[in-house]
Each structure stands twice: as structure tokens, then as C-alpha cells.
Design a protein around this motif. Sequence first.
Motif, PDB file in Angstrom:
ATOM      1  N   UNK A  11       0.838  -1.183   0.000  1.00 43.58           N
ATOM      2  CA  UNK A  11       0.000   0.000   0.000  1.00 43.58           C
ATOM      3  C   UNK A  11       0.883   1.246   0.000  1.00 43.58           C
ATOM      4  N   UNK A  12       0.535   2.187  -0.830  1.00 39.38           N
ATOM      5  CA  UNK A  12       1.260   3.455  -0.921  1.00 39.38           C
ATOM      6  C   UNK A  12       0.682   4.416   0.111  1.00 39.38           C
ATOM      7  N   UNK A  13       1.444   4.710   1.146  1.00 41.45           N
ATOM      8  CA  UNK A  13       1.019   5.662   2.178  1.00 41.45           C
ATOM      9  C   UNK A  13       2.193   6.561   2.531  1.00 41.45           C
ATOM     10  N   UNK A  14       1.899   7.835   2.704  1.00 45.34           N
ATOM     11  CA  UNK A  14       2.935   8.794   3.078  1.00 45.34           C
ATOM     12  C   UNK A  14       2.507   9.549   4.318  1.00 45.34           C
ATOM     13  N   UNK A  15       3.470  10.167   4.932  1.00 49.87           N
ATOM     14  CA  UNK A  15       3.264  11.004   6.107  1.00 49.87           C
ATOM     15  C   UNK A  15       2.508  10.257   7.208  1.00 49.87           C
ATOM     16  N   UNK A  16       3.088   9.107   7.590  1.00 54.29           N
ATOM     17  CA  UNK A  16       2.523   8.335   8.695  1.00 54.29           C
ATOM     18  C   UNK A  16       3.553   8.240   9.817  1.00 54.29           C
ATOM     19  N   UNK A  17       3.086   7.968  10.995  1.00 58.19           N
ATOM     20  CA  UNK A  17       3.970   7.773  12.145  1.00 58.19           C
ATOM     21  C   UNK A  17       4.301   6.283  12.204  1.00 58.19           C
ATOM     22  N   UNK A  18       5.320   5.877  11.469  1.00 51.10           N
ATOM     23  CA  UNK A  18       5.607   4.445  11.323  1.00 51.10           C
ATOM     24  C   UNK A  18       5.959   3.759  12.633  1.00 51.10           C
ATOM     25  N   UNK A  19       6.520   4.459  13.588  1.00 50.11           N
ATOM     26  CA  UNK A  19       6.876   3.843  14.866  1.00 50.11           C
ATOM     27  C   UNK A  19       5.659   3.644  15.773  1.00 50.11           C
ATOM     28  N   UNK A  20       4.488   4.139  15.370  1.00 48.61           N
ATOM     29  CA  UNK A  20       3.279   4.001  16.176  1.00 48.61           C
ATOM     30  C   UNK A  20       2.239   3.071  15.539  1.00 48.61           C
ATOM     31  N   UNK A  21       2.620   2.367  14.485  1.00 51.64           N
ATOM     32  CA  UNK A  21       1.686   1.443  13.831  1.00 51.64           C
ATOM     33  C   UNK A  21       1.402   0.282  14.784  1.00 51.64           C
ATOM     34  N   UNK A  22       0.118  -0.060  14.935  1.00 51.30           N
ATOM     35  CA  UNK A  22      -0.243  -1.199  15.785  1.00 51.30           C
ATOM     36  C   UNK A  22      -0.990  -2.231  14.955  1.00 51.30           C
ATOM     37  N   UNK A  23      -0.821  -3.512  15.318  1.00 50.28           N
ATOM     38  CA  UNK A  23      -1.446  -4.607  14.582  1.00 50.28           C
ATOM     39  C   UNK A  23      -2.045  -5.600  15.562  1.00 50.28           C
ATOM     40  N   UNK A  24      -3.205  -6.160  15.173  1.00 50.76           N
ATOM     41  CA  UNK A  24      -3.891  -7.160  15.980  1.00 50.76           C
ATOM     42  C   UNK A  24      -4.470  -8.206  15.040  1.00 50.76           C
ATOM     43  N   UNK A  25      -4.202  -9.481  15.319  1.00 52.41           N
ATOM     44  CA  UNK A  25      -4.768 -10.584  14.536  1.00 52.41           C
ATOM     45  C   UNK A  25      -5.770 -11.310  15.413  1.00 52.41           C
ATOM     46  N   UNK A  26      -7.046 -11.314  14.972  1.00 54.49           N
ATOM     47  CA  UNK A  26      -8.086 -11.981  15.743  1.00 54.49           C
ATOM     48  C   UNK A  26      -9.111 -12.561  14.780  1.00 54.49           C
ATOM     49  N   UNK A  27      -9.411 -13.846  14.958  1.00 49.98           N
ATOM     50  CA  UNK A  27     -10.418 -14.540  14.158  1.00 49.98           C
ATOM     51  C   UNK A  27     -10.146 -14.432  12.653  1.00 49.98           C
ATOM     52  N   UNK A  28      -8.878 -14.508  12.263  1.00 53.57           N
ATOM     53  CA  UNK A  28      -8.516 -14.489  10.845  1.00 53.57           C
ATOM     54  C   UNK A  28      -8.522 -13.117  10.204  1.00 53.57           C
ATOM     55  N   UNK A  29      -8.674 -12.072  11.006  1.00 50.84           N
ATOM     56  CA  UNK A  29      -8.670 -10.707  10.477  1.00 50.84           C
ATOM     57  C   UNK A  29      -7.524  -9.933  11.125  1.00 50.84           C
ATOM     58  N   UNK A  30      -6.646  -9.414  10.278  1.00 52.84           N
ATOM     59  CA  UNK A  30      -5.530  -8.586  10.733  1.00 52.84           C
ATOM     60  C   UNK A  30      -6.005  -7.136  10.711  1.00 52.84           C
ATOM     61  N   UNK A  31      -5.913  -6.468  11.866  1.00 59.42           N
ATOM     62  CA  UNK A  31      -6.330  -5.068  11.958  1.00 59.42           C
ATOM     63  C   UNK A  31      -5.103  -4.213  12.218  1.00 59.42           C
ATOM     64  N   UNK A  32      -4.879  -3.261  11.331  1.00 58.02           N
ATOM     65  CA  UNK A  32      -3.769  -2.328  11.469  1.00 58.02           C
ATOM     66  C   UNK A  32      -4.310  -0.930  11.710  1.00 58.02           C
ATOM     67  N   UNK A  33      -3.708  -0.243  12.653  1.00 57.42           N
ATOM     68  CA  UNK A  33      -3.994   1.174  12.841  1.00 57.42           C
ATOM     69  C   UNK A  33      -2.704   1.921  12.510  1.00 57.42           C
ATOM     70  N   UNK A  34      -2.784   2.765  11.509  1.00 54.41           N
ATOM     71  CA  UNK A  34      -1.611   3.474  11.002  1.00 54.41           C
ATOM     72  C   UNK A  34      -1.822   4.969  11.254  1.00 54.41           C
TER      73      UNK A  34
END
Length: 148
Positions: A108-131
Motif C-alpha cells: 500500500x502506498x502511504x505517506x506522512x505516517x507515524x511508522x513507529x506508532x503502527x499497531x497490529x492485531x490478529x483476531x479470528x482471521x482478520x488482521x487489523x492495522x492502525x496506522x
Amino acid sequence: MFELIPFGKRREDAFGQLVKSFHDAFNDDVFAPFKGSMMSFKTDIKESEQAYLVEAELPGFQKEDIEISYADPYLTIKAVRKEDHSVEDTDQHIVRKERRYGEYVRRFYVQQIAEDQISALLKDGVLKLEIPKQPNSGKKRIQIRDDI
């Protein structure tokens, strides 16, 4: 007297029937694992004022099978599937052995994000990312004057 169907047309019909019979013989669910390995995983992307929210469907994957990386300006999600199934009889003769390996990658092409604050959660076969987005870098709009 010759038939009313041209010679080439008769060959095409015979060849078409032959191809159809092969297609029918080999078009079975036995090949379903091969068809599925070519598919990419589905994602939903939402944007709020503070962050991008990505939900990726990765059923059957463990968190150890998933790698998330960011190299400006691309966020990459990679999932690797390694499955071995075998059924053996009492003499250890392999009756059936199935293996499925595959690598699923989305970028995915994304700019101007806080890369050190990305969080990820895998639950019930769904990966959730907050960027999280980077705060506005103090960009100032420059006013154009009428006279110099």
C-alpha cells in the motif's frame, strides 16, 4: 458428393469436442488448492482524521506467519502459508500426502505516517492495522499579496 460443412469446420468441431472433454475431465475440485493459492487476500481501508485503518482477511494464518513492514512510502503485508498433511497406513506407507505453500503479499502506498506508532492485531482471521498519520508539520499557507 461433399458434405455441406467445410473441411476446416469439421476439424474445429472435433477439436472443440476433444478440448471440452479434457476440460470436463480435469475441471474438478482436486485443483481447488492451486486455484486458491493465486488469489490475494481481501482488505478494507478506512481513513479518519488521525489514522488509516486497514482490515485484511487472513484466515488460517498465525501471527508468526505474517510480516508487516514499512519502507517509505510503501506499507507491505506478507503472509506465508506452509501446510503439510499426510495420512499413513499401519506399515508407514503414504496413502495420501498434501502440501500447500504460498506467499501472499499486498503493498500500500502511504505517506506522512507515524511508522513507529503502527499497531497490529490478529483476531479470528482478520488482521487489523492502525496506522497513525503524522501530525501536520506546521505547513503554513502563504498569502499572495496584491502589490509588491
